[in-house]
Enzyme design. Sequence first.
Site, mmCIF file in Angstrom:
data_model
loop_
_atom_site.group_PDB
_atom_site.id
_atom_site.type_symbol
_atom_site.label_atom_id
_atom_site.label_comp_id
_atom_site.label_asym_id
_atom_site.label_seq_id
_atom_site.Cartn_x
_atom_site.Cartn_y
_atom_site.Cartn_z
ATOM 1 N N CYS A 181 30.308 36.871 83.982
ATOM 2 C CA CYS A 181 29.839 37.520 82.755
ATOM 3 C C CYS A 181 28.316 37.473 82.682
ATOM 4 O O CYS A 181 27.734 36.434 82.356
ATOM 5 C CB CYS A 181 30.446 36.818 81.541
ATOM 6 S SG CYS A 181 29.828 37.450 79.981
ATOM 7 N N CYS A 199 26.934 36.827 79.133
ATOM 8 C CA CYS A 199 26.990 35.424 78.687
ATOM 9 C C CYS A 199 25.934 34.581 79.398
ATOM 10 O O CYS A 199 25.276 33.754 78.792
ATOM 11 C CB CYS A 199 28.346 34.800 79.002
ATOM 12 S SG CYS A 199 29.752 35.859 78.729
ATOM 13 N N ASP A 200 25.789 34.771 80.710
ATOM 14 C CA ASP A 200 25.014 33.823 81.508
ATOM 15 C C ASP A 200 23.682 34.350 82.032
ATOM 16 O O ASP A 200 22.869 33.567 82.535
ATOM 17 C CB ASP A 200 25.868 33.359 82.710
ATOM 18 C CG ASP A 200 27.146 32.671 82.242
ATOM 19 O OD1 ASP A 200 27.100 32.050 81.165
ATOM 20 O OD2 ASP A 200 28.164 32.756 82.940
#
Length: 320
Positions: free
Chosen positions: A143, A146-147
């Site tokens: 992701c 997200c990261d």
Amino acid sequence: MSKFNLPEYDYDAIIIGGGPAGYTAGIYAARSGLKTLLVEGAATVSQITITDLIENYPGIPDGINGFDLMQLFKKQALNFGLEIITNDVLAIKNNIATPFIWDVTLEDKSFKALSVIAATGARWRNLEVPGEQEFAGRGISYCATCDGPFYRNKNVVVVGGGDTALQEALFLTNFASKVTIIHRRNRLRAAEILQKRSFTEKKIEFVWNAKLIEVTGQEFVTGVKVADVESGNINEIEAEGVFIFVGRIPHTDIFRNILKLDAGGYIITDENMRTSAAGIFAAGDCRAKQFRQVVTAAGDGANAIYSAELYVEELKGESY
Ligand code: NAP
């Protein structure tokens, strides 16, 4: 008068899945007064909620974040009074004595429904190479939204040649100093517009005809080993982040014994979203089809609940 002797039941329809397909089915169901429950997964989230930017959903010319779009779907469903719970569905079954009733078993309760909409979506596929599990959360990610921010001014690699890989690679250029896309062929599967953007983005480099065979590091990822598919030569690429986008696996285990699935595990339907079992309809990414998009999931959801509505009316003897 129903032509069948219907036993007691809780809902006309139970929708399983809280993504674009499930919520669209829910909006239509609640608006048309069908007694409906939508069960959102407790252990999983819709893939769309971790998508940074959706710029091809009609009617939203400036694009929208996936999580925000799902909040709008949900708000619209709640406005029409849709009943929603968060829980995992463990099993679905009917029996010979009451073939028109589907028992939907959740973690701590169960409900009886005349129809079920399978809108359970799909999850990311793993690469299954040494180091992938070991470094999960310590350099391996599925992701970028997200990261990505963890990799400011660092080198990252992206694996895959589909829409997801390119879209996420482009997003990663907001943070990383260099994004190397490793693809097993010399041609991309991704849409032309994403290809063009990736080819002109200075921070993106491609390694063609190559397979990532190992993720290396100590406490955290430091690089990857890549094998050329023709020569077999192995090269190492230094990277602190490895983002894997090599397709999806449908969430269809709970339907395995009751519905016809294709070789990839996707639910086979007709054009009206009817599955091989009377009373079960499928919509969105869990369904066998050519094109998986938010807009096609939403279209499936509307079609599935309409078919369910016709089916339920027929069962109740209320059809025109
Ligand atoms: P995908 O289209 O199935 O692409 C998966 C990619 O991973 C392919 O390039 C495939 O290579 C590669 N791959 C698969 N297994 C591999 C392995 N073991 N090792 C190395 N590479 C491997 O999956 P996706 O990109 O996640 O897209 C899924 C669906 O969502 C598609 O229908 C896509 O159009 C849609 N989507 C759309 C958008 C958008 O419109 N903006 C964004 C994201 C996703 P090969 O090409 O060689 O098979």
